[in-house]
Design an enzyme around this catalytic site. Structure first.
Site, PDB file in Angstrom:
ATOM      1  N   TYR A 218      -6.325  35.908  23.162  1.00 40.61           N
ATOM      2  CA  TYR A 218      -5.272  36.550  23.947  1.00 40.61           C
ATOM      3  C   TYR A 218      -5.455  36.318  25.443  1.00 40.61           C
ATOM      4  CZ  TYR A 218      -4.835  39.311  19.600  1.00 40.61           C
ATOM      5  OH  TYR A 218      -4.710  39.728  18.296  1.00 40.61           O
TER       6      TYR A 218
ATOM      7  N   HIS B 144     -11.747  35.815  13.875  1.00 40.36           N
ATOM      8  CA  HIS B 144     -10.287  35.856  13.988  1.00 40.36           C
ATOM      9  C   HIS B 144      -9.550  35.198  12.817  1.00 40.36           C
ATOM     10  CE1 HIS B 144      -7.106  36.352  17.372  1.00 40.36           C
ATOM     11  NE2 HIS B 144      -6.556  36.567  16.203  1.00 40.36           N
TER      12      HIS B 144
END
EC number: 1.1.1.307
Length: 282
Positions: free
Chosen positions: A55, A113
């Site tokens: 992000y 992730h």
């Protein structure tokens, strides 16, 4: 159980730590505004911030936490190891960078992730997380976007001496994405299931069924979707940059969807709005 939840409720993790029952997601929030947005979420009462290296806004999350009057122990901070940092050595380096970027001594949770890179890389990353957990740099560890075959691979590794425990699993989850097989696998083993994109990136907010149910309870379609997630036993991670909506997303503990409405939201559809690495067979 879900009906007794409050905004301050927490779930016990297999690691022995606790995780707030609802979190604040920062996916697609620009690094330049993350600090301000997270501060607004903390002001509303969120105590759980879900970030990730991908992000690019860990610094903003850390800045918001450090600028608040809250003690670090009151806030649950998550980050995630990206596909580009898979493998033992790369994951160790990623953890060190994230601790520095977020300006924190520890993360409450770090997830892998996605299950990319092959078995050796996945298990190497897990080994690095276990070591960082033992060193006090991480309190709990887990995975994101894993398919059942990936979960079983990891569970076998753990049971055969690999160490650690899968405390949390995170997936895109909402009424139009049926991951009941994966969620069931985790819940049977005491693994907490987090729901990212619980609002399906807003793509389903105009669904007639949400409008009808929302009218019945005096709630918005977004609030209905978040409440569904809570009653499914998930930890939803709604995201918004707008103060009014941040507050609205937190206001989901004063009503309960009845069995009929939960059944109406059991669409059986499988329509991801984001990536879906769970189907990766590598």
């Amino acid at each position: 159980m879900a009906s007794k939840l409050t905004f301050e409720s927490k779930h016990k993790l297999l690691s022995g730590h606790e995780i707030p029952a609802i979190g604040f997601g920062v996916y697609m929030i620009s690094p330049s505004t993350t600090d301000k947005v997270v501060q607004e979420a903390l002001k509303v009462g969120f105590r759980h911030v879900d970030s990730a290296i991908m992000y690019g806004n860990e610094k903003g999350c850390g800045a918001a936490l450090n600028a608040s009057s809250l003690d670090r122990s009151e806030i649950f901070l998550t980050t995630k190891i990206p596909p580009g940092s898979m493998g033992y050595k790369s994951t160790k380096q990623a953890i060190a960078r994230s601790l520095k970027d977020a300006n924190t001594e520890y993360f409450d949770l770090i997830l892998i992730h996605a299950p990319y890179g092959g078995q050796e890389s996945r298990l190497g990353s897990w080994k690095a997380l276990v070591e960082a957990q033992s060193a006090g740099q991480i309190r709990s560890i887990g995975v994101s976007n894993y398919g059942i075959h990936h979960l079983e691979e990891l569970q076998s590794y753990i049971e055969n001496g690999g160490g650690g425990e899968i405390s949390v699993g995170q997936w895109e989850l909402h009424p139009w994405l049926d991951h009941s097989d994966i969620a069931g696998w985790c819940q049977e083993r005491g693994i907490i299931v987090e729901a990212y994109s619980p609002l399906a990136h807003g793509e389903r907010l105009d669904e007639p069924v949400l409008a009808a149910i929302g009218k019945k309870y005096g709630k918005s379609p977004a609030q209905v979707m978040i409440r569904w997630s809570l009653q499914m036993g998930f930890v939803p991670l709604p995201k918004s940059k707008t103060p009014r909506r941040i507050a609205e997303n937190a206001d989901v503990f004063d009503f309960e969807l009845d069995e009929e409405d939960m059944a109406r939201l059991d669409t059986g559809e499988y329509a991801p709005t984001d990536w879906d690495p769970t189907v990766d067979m590598d």
